[in-house]
Design a protein around this motif. Sequence first.
Motif, PDB file in Angstrom:
ATOM      1  N   TRP A  25      -4.305   3.292  -1.949  1.00 33.96           N
ATOM      2  CA  TRP A  25      -3.803   3.422  -3.320  1.00 33.96           C
ATOM      3  C   TRP A  25      -4.832   4.142  -4.188  1.00 33.96           C
ATOM      4  CZ3 TRP A  25      -2.017  -2.352  -4.298  1.00 33.96           C
ATOM      5  CH2 TRP A  25      -1.016  -2.681  -3.372  1.00 33.96           C
ATOM      6  N   ARG A  29      -8.078  -7.403   6.080  1.00 38.76           N
ATOM      7  CA  ARG A  29      -8.402  -6.015   6.347  1.00 38.76           C
ATOM      8  C   ARG A  29      -7.211  -5.094   6.054  1.00 38.76           C
ATOM      9  NH1 ARG A  29     -11.289  -2.817  11.230  1.00 38.76           N
ATOM     10  NH2 ARG A  29      -9.542  -1.512  11.760  1.00 38.76           N
ATOM     11  N   LEU A  30      -6.012  -5.554   6.460  1.00 38.91           N
ATOM     12  CA  LEU A  30      -4.817  -4.746   6.194  1.00 38.91           C
ATOM     13  C   LEU A  30      -4.624  -4.571   4.688  1.00 38.91           C
ATOM     14  CD1 LEU A  30      -2.296  -6.230   8.782  1.00 38.91           C
ATOM     15  CD2 LEU A  30      -3.797  -4.246   9.018  1.00 38.91           C
ATOM     16  N   GLU A  31      -4.940  -5.637   3.954  1.00 39.27           N
ATOM     17  CA  GLU A  31      -4.807  -5.600   2.508  1.00 39.27           C
ATOM     18  C   GLU A  31      -5.765  -4.549   1.926  1.00 39.27           C
ATOM     19  OE1 GLU A  31      -4.990  -9.673   1.135  1.00 39.27           O
ATOM     20  OE2 GLU A  31      -5.034  -9.003  -0.952  1.00 39.27           O
ATOM     21  N   MET A  49       1.834  -4.961   3.964  1.00 40.42           N
ATOM     22  CA  MET A  49       1.689  -4.537   2.571  1.00 40.42           C
ATOM     23  C   MET A  49       2.830  -3.568   2.212  1.00 40.42           C
ATOM     24  SD  MET A  49      -1.056  -6.002   1.284  1.00 40.42           S
ATOM     25  CE  MET A  49      -1.768  -5.023  -0.055  1.00 40.42           C
ATOM     26  N   ASN A  50       4.023  -3.895   2.717  1.00 45.01           N
ATOM     27  CA  ASN A  50       5.216  -3.092   2.462  1.00 45.01           C
ATOM     28  C   ASN A  50       5.170  -1.699   3.108  1.00 45.01           C
ATOM     29  OD1 ASN A  50       7.794  -3.223   1.522  1.00 45.01           O
ATOM     30  ND2 ASN A  50       7.326  -2.313  -0.464  1.00 45.01           N
ATOM     31  N   TRP A 100      -2.833 -15.215  10.241  1.00 47.34           N
ATOM     32  CA  TRP A 100      -1.663 -14.328  10.322  1.00 47.34           C
ATOM     33  C   TRP A 100      -0.379 -15.004   9.879  1.00 47.34           C
ATOM     34  CZ3 TRP A 100      -2.780  -9.431  10.736  1.00 47.34           C
ATOM     35  CH2 TRP A 100      -3.943  -9.041  11.402  1.00 47.34           C
ATOM     36  N   SER A 115      -4.733  -1.002   2.381  1.00 46.69           N
ATOM     37  CA  SER A 115      -3.741  -0.557   1.405  1.00 46.69           C
ATOM     38  C   SER A 115      -4.395  -0.215   0.071  1.00 46.69           C
ATOM     39  CB  SER A 115      -2.659  -1.618   1.214  1.00 46.69           C
ATOM     40  OG  SER A 115      -1.702  -1.499   2.243  1.00 46.69           O
ATOM     41  N   TYR A 116      -5.316  -1.076  -0.389  1.00 42.54           N
ATOM     42  CA  TYR A 116      -5.992  -0.790  -1.662  1.00 42.54           C
ATOM     43  C   TYR A 116      -6.739   0.537  -1.578  1.00 42.54           C
ATOM     44  CZ  TYR A 116      -5.058  -5.740  -2.590  1.00 42.54           C
ATOM     45  OH  TYR A 116      -4.445  -6.961  -2.764  1.00 42.54           O
ATOM     46  N   THR A 174       0.919 -10.368   3.394  1.00 35.55           N
ATOM     47  CA  THR A 174       0.375  -9.125   3.913  1.00 35.55           C
ATOM     48  C   THR A 174       1.274  -8.556   5.010  1.00 35.55           C
ATOM     49  OG1 THR A 174      -1.790 -10.076   3.535  1.00 35.55           O
ATOM     50  CG2 THR A 174      -1.714  -8.046   4.808  1.00 35.55           C
ATOM     51  N   PHE A 198       1.600   5.406  10.155  1.00 35.86           N
ATOM     52  CA  PHE A 198       1.624   4.472   9.036  1.00 35.86           C
ATOM     53  C   PHE A 198       1.818   5.236   7.738  1.00 35.86           C
ATOM     54  CE2 PHE A 198      -0.642   2.343  12.399  1.00 35.86           C
ATOM     55  CZ  PHE A 198      -0.172   1.031  12.342  1.00 35.86           C
ATOM     56  N   VAL A 216     -10.026  -7.122  12.610  1.00 35.87           N
ATOM     57  CA  VAL A 216      -8.606  -6.977  12.274  1.00 35.87           C
ATOM     58  C   VAL A 216      -8.078  -8.311  11.765  1.00 35.87           C
ATOM     59  CG1 VAL A 216      -6.335  -6.276  13.090  1.00 35.87           C
ATOM     60  CG2 VAL A 216      -8.375  -5.246  14.083  1.00 35.87           C
ATOM     61  N   SER A 217      -7.588  -8.325  10.547  1.00 34.38           N
ATOM     62  CA  SER A 217      -7.155  -9.548   9.877  1.00 34.38           C
ATOM     63  C   SER A 217      -6.215  -9.153   8.744  1.00 34.38           C
ATOM     64  CB  SER A 217      -8.386 -10.262   9.290  1.00 34.38           C
ATOM     65  OG  SER A 217      -9.066  -9.374   8.421  1.00 34.38           O
ATOM     66  N   PRO A 218      -5.459 -10.119   8.214  1.00 29.61           N
ATOM     67  CA  PRO A 218      -4.612  -9.784   7.063  1.00 29.61           C
ATOM     68  C   PRO A 218      -5.438  -9.194   5.915  1.00 29.61           C
ATOM     69  CG  PRO A 218      -4.032 -11.947   7.909  1.00 29.61           C
ATOM     70  CD  PRO A 218      -5.269 -11.505   8.654  1.00 29.61           C
ATOM     71  N   GLY A 257       2.272  -0.204  -2.987  1.00 29.03           N
ATOM     72  CA  GLY A 257       3.214  -1.065  -2.272  1.00 29.03           C
ATOM     73  C   GLY A 257       4.650  -0.852  -2.721  1.00 29.03           C
TER      74      GLY A 257
END
Lengths: 180, 182
Positions: A48, A39-41, B35-36, B160, A44-45, B165, A111, A35-37, A117
Amino acid sequence: MNEHYGAVARGFHWAMALLVLLALALGEVMTELPVSPQRLEIYSYHKWVGVTVLGLVLVRLLWRLAHRPPALPAGVPLWEQRVAHVTHWVLYLLMFLVPLSGWLMSSAKGFPVVYLGIWQLPDMLGKDKALGHLLENVHAVLANGLLTLVGLHVAAALKHHFIDRDEVLARMVPHLRRKG
Amino acid sequence: MKKLLWLLLLSVLPAQAQQLVVPEKSKISFVYRQMNVPAEGVFGKFQATARFDPVAPNAAQASLVISPASIDTSSDEGNEIAVGQDWFDAKRYPEVRFVATRVAPAGTGRYALWGNLTVKGRTRPVSAYFTAKREGSDGWRLDGSVPLKRLDFALGEGDWKDTATLANTVEVKFSMLLTGQP
């Protein structure tokens, strides 16, 4: 028997091939990451791309219903033609169900999906942890099914081209048409 | 010395206050954006004491202690990260505290609230608006929200810290049921 798919059908096919493989690859990568920024990114991709697949498959299905694909070469046995036919329709079905189950899963987990975005898609389900978990499994099973069928589809195309040495693959890649 | 007096005052207050915050009918939640994508989280465990009389809002008092370990971010993996060192570091800082310093009327049924919020050993002044509505025979429903910058409280260290993000602004919402005579 040199009839091939039209430009629109080929465009749909190859765009979809690229997007489906991209979504599957992102899906594999993101679930392995801690879990990391980052991964969150990637989540989202992945979403999309999935939403793009969902939209594109609907347009593609409409197109497909209005246009007959070129016939298979006469040398292809009837059972192979039937298997190919069923595989193609199941592929269409999965290209629809895999992203749809992902969207439902995301809604159930609380979520919402925000396409690119920018546009927040409506939640189709309320937040429900147990349902979210169930849909996660459904999404994974369907995605694995899609990956398996894509593998079979590619293997069949290569078999036709290199073993049967017929024009099946050339219907989708006109450059490959054999002379004479 | 002043701080000590405050603490003494606060420790005495709950015993005197006749109004009670009903925890099972109260909620502290927050909306964060990755990510919004807006997602809701809640703090399951908190203790609040408050005294509020809409006739004399200036005499209102409130204090709140939240257990950050009770966080639910809507994601099990998210919860693990949230209580860890980069976020609430709940082992070292088992309490998030808020003490109101001032309440003032801000329109019909609407009030402004000032106070100090302590997270992870960092105390920052915060302010919020809230509304008060009658609930039950002697109850007040207090609803409010306040946008907080998570980095003001070192929430999200290391990777973080990046706010592209995970947005810096987190909307914290509270809905409290206060019963009893003020």
